[in-house]
Scaffold this motif. Structure first.
Motif, PDB file in Angstrom:
ATOM      1  N   PRO A  77       0.797  -1.228   0.000  1.00 35.49           N
ATOM      2  CA  PRO A  77       0.000   0.000   0.000  1.00 35.49           C
ATOM      3  C   PRO A  77       0.829   1.278   0.000  1.00 35.49           C
ATOM      4  O   PRO A  77       0.421   2.272  -0.599  1.00 35.49           O
ATOM      5  N   ILE A  78       1.999   1.278   0.669  1.00 34.66           N
ATOM      6  CA  ILE A  78       2.803   2.503   0.716  1.00 34.66           C
ATOM      7  C   ILE A  78       3.402   2.800  -0.662  1.00 34.66           C
ATOM      8  O   ILE A  78       3.400   3.941  -1.125  1.00 34.66           O
ATOM      9  N   ALA A  79       3.889   1.767  -1.333  1.00 36.67           N
ATOM     10  CA  ALA A  79       4.417   1.952  -2.693  1.00 36.67           C
ATOM     11  C   ALA A  79       3.330   2.462  -3.629  1.00 36.67           C
ATOM     12  O   ALA A  79       3.573   3.345  -4.468  1.00 36.67           O
ATOM     13  N   GLN A  80       2.119   1.908  -3.501  1.00 34.46           N
ATOM     14  CA  GLN A  80       1.014   2.365  -4.342  1.00 34.46           C
ATOM     15  C   GLN A  80       0.625   3.797  -4.010  1.00 34.46           C
ATOM     16  O   GLN A  80       0.324   4.603  -4.907  1.00 34.46           O
ATOM     17  N   ALA A  81       0.649   4.150  -2.737  1.00 34.98           N
ATOM     18  CA  ALA A  81       0.331   5.524  -2.335  1.00 34.98           C
ATOM     19  C   ALA A  81       1.320   6.512  -2.937  1.00 34.98           C
ATOM     20  O   ALA A  81       0.940   7.596  -3.402  1.00 34.98           O
ATOM     21  N   GLN A  82       2.606   6.159  -2.937  1.00 37.53           N
ATOM     22  CA  GLN A  82       3.618   7.047  -3.522  1.00 37.53           C
ATOM     23  C   GLN A  82       3.404   7.209  -5.024  1.00 37.53           C
ATOM     24  O   GLN A  82       3.549   8.314  -5.569  1.00 37.53           O
ATOM     25  N   SER A 122       2.183  10.815  -6.931  1.00 32.43           N
ATOM     26  CA  SER A 122       2.976  11.416  -8.016  1.00 32.43           C
ATOM     27  C   SER A 122       2.096  11.821  -9.194  1.00 32.43           C
ATOM     28  O   SER A 122       2.460  12.710  -9.965  1.00 32.43           O
ATOM     29  N   VAL A 123       0.952  11.182  -9.341  1.00 41.10           N
ATOM     30  CA  VAL A 123       0.005  11.547 -10.397  1.00 41.10           C
ATOM     31  C   VAL A 123      -0.874  12.713  -9.947  1.00 41.10           C
ATOM     32  O   VAL A 123      -1.208  13.596 -10.736  1.00 41.10           O
ATOM     33  N   GLU A 124      -1.208  12.734  -8.673  1.00 40.17           N
ATOM     34  CA  GLU A 124      -2.174  13.697  -8.158  1.00 40.17           C
ATOM     35  C   GLU A 124      -1.556  15.028  -7.743  1.00 40.17           C
ATOM     36  O   GLU A 124      -2.244  16.048  -7.698  1.00 40.17           O
ATOM     37  N   LYS A 149       5.537   3.911 -16.343  1.00 42.10           N
ATOM     38  CA  LYS A 149       4.341   3.594 -15.563  1.00 42.10           C
ATOM     39  C   LYS A 149       3.160   3.327 -16.501  1.00 42.10           C
ATOM     40  O   LYS A 149       3.164   3.757 -17.651  1.00 42.10           O
ATOM     41  N   PRO A 150       2.120   2.650 -15.994  1.00 38.43           N
ATOM     42  CA  PRO A 150       0.924   2.437 -16.812  1.00 38.43           C
ATOM     43  C   PRO A 150       0.175   3.742 -17.028  1.00 38.43           C
ATOM     44  O   PRO A 150       0.112   4.599 -16.138  1.00 38.43           O
ATOM     45  N   ILE A 151      -0.405   3.887 -18.234  1.00 42.05           N
ATOM     46  CA  ILE A 151      -1.223   5.077 -18.513  1.00 42.05           C
ATOM     47  C   ILE A 151      -2.576   4.712 -19.114  1.00 42.05           C
ATOM     48  O   ILE A 151      -3.451   5.573 -19.213  1.00 42.05           O
ATOM     49  N   ALA A 152      -2.769   3.478 -19.540  1.00 48.49           N
ATOM     50  CA  ALA A 152      -4.063   3.067 -20.089  1.00 48.49           C
ATOM     51  C   ALA A 152      -4.220   1.563 -19.937  1.00 48.49           C
ATOM     52  O   ALA A 152      -3.224   0.813 -19.918  1.00 48.49           O
ATOM     53  N   PHE A 153      -5.480   1.136 -19.862  1.00 46.98           N
ATOM     54  CA  PHE A 153      -5.773  -0.272 -19.590  1.00 46.98           C
ATOM     55  C   PHE A 153      -7.030  -0.675 -20.357  1.00 46.98           C
ATOM     56  O   PHE A 153      -8.018   0.064 -20.389  1.00 46.98           O
ATOM     57  N   ASN A 154      -6.970  -1.817 -21.029  1.00 48.71           N
ATOM     58  CA  ASN A 154      -8.178  -2.389 -21.602  1.00 48.71           C
ATOM     59  C   ASN A 154      -8.017  -3.898 -21.650  1.00 48.71           C
ATOM     60  O   ASN A 154      -6.898  -4.417 -21.646  1.00 48.71           O
ATOM     61  N   GLY A 205     -11.812  -0.412 -12.540  1.00 47.59           N
ATOM     62  CA  GLY A 205     -12.808   0.425 -11.888  1.00 47.59           C
ATOM     63  C   GLY A 205     -12.207   1.437 -10.939  1.00 47.59           C
ATOM     64  O   GLY A 205     -12.905   2.357 -10.481  1.00 47.59           O
ATOM     65  N   GLU A 206     -10.921   1.306 -10.619  1.00 45.24           N
ATOM     66  CA  GLU A 206     -10.226   2.259  -9.744  1.00 45.24           C
ATOM     67  C   GLU A 206      -8.955   2.730 -10.438  1.00 45.24           C
ATOM     68  O   GLU A 206      -7.843   2.500  -9.977  1.00 45.24           O
ATOM     69  N   LEU A 207      -9.134   3.389 -11.570  1.00 47.38           N
ATOM     70  CA  LEU A 207      -8.002   3.696 -12.448  1.00 47.38           C
ATOM     71  C   LEU A 207      -7.740   5.191 -12.568  1.00 47.38           C
ATOM     72  O   LEU A 207      -7.100   5.640 -13.525  1.00 47.38           O
ATOM     73  N   SER A 208      -8.201   5.978 -11.616  1.00 45.99           N
ATOM     74  CA  SER A 208      -8.033   7.428 -11.725  1.00 45.99           C
ATOM     75  C   SER A 208      -6.569   7.854 -11.689  1.00 45.99           C
ATOM     76  O   SER A 208      -6.228   8.950 -12.143  1.00 45.99           O
ATOM     77  N   TRP A 209      -5.701   6.998 -11.154  1.00 43.42           N
ATOM     78  CA  TRP A 209      -4.283   7.369 -11.041  1.00 43.42           C
ATOM     79  C   TRP A 209      -3.496   7.117 -12.327  1.00 43.42           C
ATOM     80  O   TRP A 209      -2.323   7.486 -12.408  1.00 43.42           O
ATOM     81  N   LEU A 210      -4.098   6.497 -13.313  1.00 41.24           N
ATOM     82  CA  LEU A 210      -3.377   6.251 -14.568  1.00 41.24           C
ATOM     83  C   LEU A 210      -3.086   7.569 -15.283  1.00 41.24           C
ATOM     84  O   LEU A 210      -3.847   8.527 -15.178  1.00 41.24           O
TER      85      LEU A 210
END
Length: 600
Positions: A401-406, A410-412, A466-471, A595-600
């Motif tokens: 979770p800490i790595a994901q938070a960082q 960085s996106v936000e 980093k990832p920027i799009a997903f399908n 469904g939780e991809l706002s950080w891409l």
């Protein structure tokens, strides 16, 4: 004197003319002060045409007469003489023959002008698919390019050759290598590392590497960790000294020497300003403390005050030398303690608290220095979750979770920059270790220096791999990546191969699904093919969060890791005469939930 408005009008006219020169096709020219100037592509084609014509003329000079048929050529020449015949092919201009005992023996052909034009256009067209603007040299190599995401490239990115310095005889080194003119607003520039032990150089007493000053970087009289020499400001901040690393108990090589060294070298290489002419000194200080959680480092604590003191005394010492001062960047290396003793799985809380610290550091440092530019907070991505979760018997040991938070912050947050993950480094060879070797502490600093150069000096947003799009379909998943330096690569030499190169897929109930193949498409897409069809419920894809070794915890050989990188290290090598370390961008660790991809 020209009025402001007339100068603006003239500037607009010049910019329009420049745009025509840069983007015009092979038929475009623009009149500047009564002189016709060709577009770059037209100039390139015109010069190629002229050179081709020289070749054709030389070919024609082999025999003054161009014959219509080989029979005519044989009749007009003696044994051993050459003659040319006008070719019937549209792709050829002349065919060269030799009269050998009365027989026309073919030797070679000379291409037609139109065929050469078509070849050049074809190469240009293929390259344009990936790039918004390109310049190619006479070997059809990319001399300079701007990709569709705005990043610049030179020929060295794609070949092992040195960077081209001339195109059609014109010296272009200033344009090919300058990422920007550079932001050098202050003569002395503060950079501080902050966080836990890695920020302070916890190498368990290993010998330091940077025991002599690189270029003109500085530290306080108390050392790179001023507090090594006590707490009296009149002693530890009394003067500025050449930046060198030193051992103090378990503390040794900090990332700051690698960072400052790489910044200075990038300025010299990209902006063509030798460090003796830069008038841009870096003042480095390490203010962090081992084993401290985020709450223990936030505003109001003794360690935060120590960080602010580094900034305040940097301003004072610069003023004594009659130099301008700005605090440019704080390096953030922290998160292990939050895995160990604080909110182990609360990603949202960590991200919120880190954002508050980032804002406090920026606001307070700007009040101290009275600068107008906002400092950048440049972070690593903590990679030791397996170690701490196993140590504390946390069942979901492969969630980070800490790595994901960082990553998400960085996106936000525009001023929080994620420079790199940590799985590509070597850690100390001892049980229960999460600390880097002296070498890797310095190399980590070099990575941080790249992000600093792009953000602070070039004024451009640094975005890691980093990832920027997903399908996805029911049988496959495509993840498009932001790739700083294409193409993507699966590297199993530097980082030992993890299962499926580090990728996993889970269904909505948290059950891991079987992957049949992972591949790279079009230089920037990871395609994951599943063994069985998936249902329509949300899935989760993660990367570099697990180890295929039951005892693996950290590092590039056995830890939580992945094998995906870009190709930056083919062009960017840190400390070529010493460590000689390619600085590839490695794909950041992530957990991507549909469904939780706002950080891409």
């Amino acid at each position: 004197m020209a009025s402001f408005f007339s100068l603006v009008t003239e500037l607009e006219t010049l910019l329009g003319q420049l745009n025509i020169i840069l983007s015009g096709d092979e038929n475009t020219s623009v009149s500047i002060n009564g002189v016709e100037k060709p577009s770059i592509q037209k100039k390139t084609l015109d010069e190629i045409t002229a050179k081709v014509q020289l070749v054709l003329d030389a070919a024609a000079d082999i025999d003054a007469v161009k014959y219509a048929t080989t029979s005519a050529g044989i009749a007009a020449t003696n044994d051993g003489q050459f003659f040319s015949v006008v070719s019937d092919s549209e792709d050829k201009y002349l065919d060269l023959y030799k009269n050998e005992s009365g027989t026309a023996v073919f030797k070679k052909s000379y291409p037609s002008l139109e065929s050469l034009k078509e070849i050049n256009k074809s190469v240009y067209s293929e390259l344009k698919e990936d790039y918004a603007y390109i310049v190619i040299d006479e070997q059809n190599k990319v001399a300079f390019a701007i990709d569709k995401e705005g990043f610049t490239h030179t020929v060295k990115t794609y070949t092992a050759d040195v960077i081209t310095k001339k195109i059609n005889g014109i010296d272009t080194s200033n344009y090919l290598n300058n990422i920007s003119n550079g932001n050098f607003e202050s003569e002395m520039n503060g950079v501080a590392s902050y966080g836990q032990s890695l920020s302070a150089g916890f190498t368990k007493g290993q010998a330091v590497i940077s025991n002599v000053q690189h270029y003109d970087s500085l530290m306080f009289s108390g050392g790179v960790r001023a507090y090594d020499s006590g707490t009296d400001p009149s002693v530890i901040y009394s003067s500025l000294l050449p930046l060198v690393e030193s051992v103090s108990g378990n503390l040794g090589e900090t990332p700051l020497s690698g960072m400052t060294q790489n910044i200075k070298e990038l300025i010299a290489a990209e902006n063509k300003i030798n460090y003796t002419e830069q008038n841009y000194q870096l003042l480095a200080s390490a203010a962090g403390e081992s084993s401290k959680g985020l709450s223990q480092l936030s505003k109001g604590t003794a360690y935060y005050s120590r960080l602010m003191a580094d900034i305040e005394y940097g301003r004072l010492r610069a003023g004594e030398q009659n130099k301008s001062y700005s605090f440019q960047s704080m390096i953030w290396m922290q998160g292990e303690a939050d895995y160990s003793v604080e909110a182990l799985s609360d990603k949202t809380a960590y991200k919120s608290n880190l954002a508050a610290l980032v804002n406090d550091v920026i606001d307070d440092s700007m009040l101290i220095t009275m600068q107008s530019t906002r400092p950048k907070i440049i972070s690593y991505q903590v990679g030791s979750h397996l170690k701490y979760f196993k140590q504390n018997n946390i069942s979901n040991a492969e969630f980070a979770p800490i790595a994901q938070a960082q990553l998400e912050l960085s996106v936000e947050h525009d001023d929080f920059i994620l420079a790199m993950p940590m799985y590509q480094f070597d850690y100390l060879n001892s049980t229960n270790e999460v600390h880097l070797t002296s070498k890797d502490s310095k190399v980590a600093g070099a990575y941080l220096g790249v992000a600093y150069k792009r953000e602070v000096i070039d004024g451009k947003k640094f975005v890691p791999l980093k990832p920027i799009a997903f399908n996805r379909s029911r049988k496959s998943i495509n993840i498009k990546m932001h790739v700083p330096y294409p193409p993507l690569v699966f590297d199993t030499d530097w980082v030992s191969q993890n299962q499926n190169y580090g990728f996993r897929v889970f269904d909505n109930a948290g059950v891991q699904l079987s992957i049949s193949n992972v591949e790279i498409l079009n230089k920037d897409i990871i395609k994951i093919t599943m063994q069985n069809e998936m249902d329509d419920n949300p899935i989760t894809v993660d990367y570099a969060l697990f180890s295929d070794n039951a005892t693996g915890e950290v590092g590039r050989n056995e830890g939580a890791r992945g094998n995906v990188r870009d190709s930056q290290g083919s062009n960017l090598i840190f400390d070529e005469n010493g460590l000689n370390q390619p600085l590839h961008n490695w794909l950041v660790m992530f957990s991507l939930k549909e469904g939780e991809l706002s950080w891409l």
